[in-house]
Motif scaffolding. Sequence first.
Motif, PDB file in Angstrom:
ATOM      1  N   ALA A 191      13.133  -4.120  12.696  1.00 42.09           N
ATOM      2  CA  ALA A 191      13.637  -3.388  11.530  1.00 42.09           C
ATOM      3  C   ALA A 191      13.151  -4.049  10.244  1.00 42.09           C
ATOM      4  O   ALA A 191      12.731  -3.367   9.295  1.00 42.09           O
ATOM      5  N   GLU A 192      13.173  -5.376  10.217  1.00 36.48           N
ATOM      6  CA  GLU A 192      12.675  -6.098   9.035  1.00 36.48           C
ATOM      7  C   GLU A 192      11.183  -5.853   8.852  1.00 36.48           C
ATOM      8  O   GLU A 192      10.709  -5.644   7.732  1.00 36.48           O
ATOM      9  N   MET A 193      10.437  -5.836   9.965  1.00 31.41           N
ATOM     10  CA  MET A 193       8.994  -5.615   9.872  1.00 31.41           C
ATOM     11  C   MET A 193       8.683  -4.232   9.350  1.00 31.41           C
ATOM     12  O   MET A 193       7.762  -4.059   8.548  1.00 31.41           O
ATOM     13  N   ALA A 194       9.436  -3.235   9.763  1.00 34.98           N
ATOM     14  CA  ALA A 194       9.214  -1.879   9.254  1.00 34.98           C
ATOM     15  C   ALA A 194       9.434  -1.836   7.740  1.00 34.98           C
ATOM     16  O   ALA A 194       8.657  -1.208   7.014  1.00 34.98           O
ATOM     17  N   ALA A 195      10.458  -2.537   7.263  1.00 35.93           N
ATOM     18  CA  ALA A 195      10.739  -2.570   5.822  1.00 35.93           C
ATOM     19  C   ALA A 195       9.642  -3.324   5.071  1.00 35.93           C
ATOM     20  O   ALA A 195       9.206  -2.903   3.993  1.00 35.93           O
ATOM     21  N   ILE A 196       9.189  -4.437   5.628  1.00 40.52           N
ATOM     22  CA  ILE A 196       8.115  -5.222   4.994  1.00 40.52           C
ATOM     23  C   ILE A 196       6.828  -4.405   4.979  1.00 40.52           C
ATOM     24  O   ILE A 196       6.134  -4.318   3.963  1.00 40.52           O
ATOM     25  N   TYR A 197       6.494  -3.811   6.109  1.00 37.63           N
ATOM     26  CA  TYR A 197       5.266  -3.032   6.271  1.00 37.63           C
ATOM     27  C   TYR A 197       5.194  -1.903   5.239  1.00 37.63           C
ATOM     28  O   TYR A 197       4.129  -1.611   4.701  1.00 37.63           O
ATOM     29  N   ALA A 198       6.333  -1.295   4.949  1.00 39.98           N
ATOM     30  CA  ALA A 198       6.380  -0.189   3.979  1.00 39.98           C
ATOM     31  C   ALA A 198       6.214  -0.667   2.542  1.00 39.98           C
ATOM     32  O   ALA A 198       5.901   0.124   1.663  1.00 39.98           O
ATOM     33  N   ARG A 199       6.375  -1.967   2.312  1.00 42.71           N
ATOM     34  CA  ARG A 199       6.311  -2.503   0.941  1.00 42.71           C
ATOM     35  C   ARG A 199       5.084  -3.370   0.680  1.00 42.71           C
ATOM     36  O   ARG A 199       4.957  -3.917  -0.412  1.00 42.71           O
ATOM     37  N   VAL A 200       4.211  -3.512   1.663  1.00 36.41           N
ATOM     38  CA  VAL A 200       3.069  -4.417   1.511  1.00 36.41           C
ATOM     39  C   VAL A 200       1.770  -3.676   1.807  1.00 36.41           C
ATOM     40  O   VAL A 200       1.600  -3.112   2.878  1.00 36.41           O
ATOM     41  N   ASP A 201       0.859  -3.718   0.856  1.00 36.06           N
ATOM     42  CA  ASP A 201      -0.437  -3.073   1.011  1.00 36.06           C
ATOM     43  C   ASP A 201      -1.520  -4.127   1.242  1.00 36.06           C
ATOM     44  O   ASP A 201      -1.312  -5.325   1.010  1.00 36.06           O
ATOM     45  N   VAL A 202      -2.672  -3.685   1.684  1.00 35.22           N
ATOM     46  CA  VAL A 202      -3.825  -4.565   1.861  1.00 35.22           C
ATOM     47  C   VAL A 202      -4.155  -5.203   0.515  1.00 35.22           C
ATOM     48  O   VAL A 202      -4.113  -4.555  -0.524  1.00 35.22           O
TER      49      VAL A 202
END
Length: 190
Positions: A171-182
Amino acid sequence: MAATRLRRGPRGRRWIGSIAALVVLGFFGLALVDQRQWARVEPDLVAAPERADRILVEKAARRLTLLREGRVLAIYPVSLGFSPVGQKAREGDGRTPEGVYAIAYRNPRSVAHLSLKVSYPTPEQAAQASAEGREPGGDIMIHGLLNGLSWLGPLHRLVDWTNGCVGVTNAEMAAIYARVDVGTPVEIRP
């Protein structure tokens, strides 16, 4: 007496076989419970003002912080490499690297629940390792739990278990993934 033992022998083997079958079925059951991994969908990036422009990982505090213009967006507890103290020196040492890197790419089909590739090693680190005749390691990621193990949830934090990566819950990774771009800078501090 010997005849009694012989009669118990096959029964004992059946019990061992039954236990082994239950263990195997248990693993398949866990995989079925974790079937969300099979059909996972890559989270969309949030609006630009809510995306991180910097990631800070503090190894000693076991903490990952997402920042935007100096403002804290979110803080997550993390697990690190199985031997986290010190700078990563070589492949397989279990250390999480230290330094300033960037997110090289986003991987929605990772062996863990989503992953963000950290640009370790830098060209300087790779050159130094080569000069010393060693491999610097690579494939350093920020990622969720390994596929099939989402049931662990926050229990994964009880031990540093990665090969040098930064681990969080799914769940934390999904939230991080949605907020971090290349290209987002990543600073990993001791």
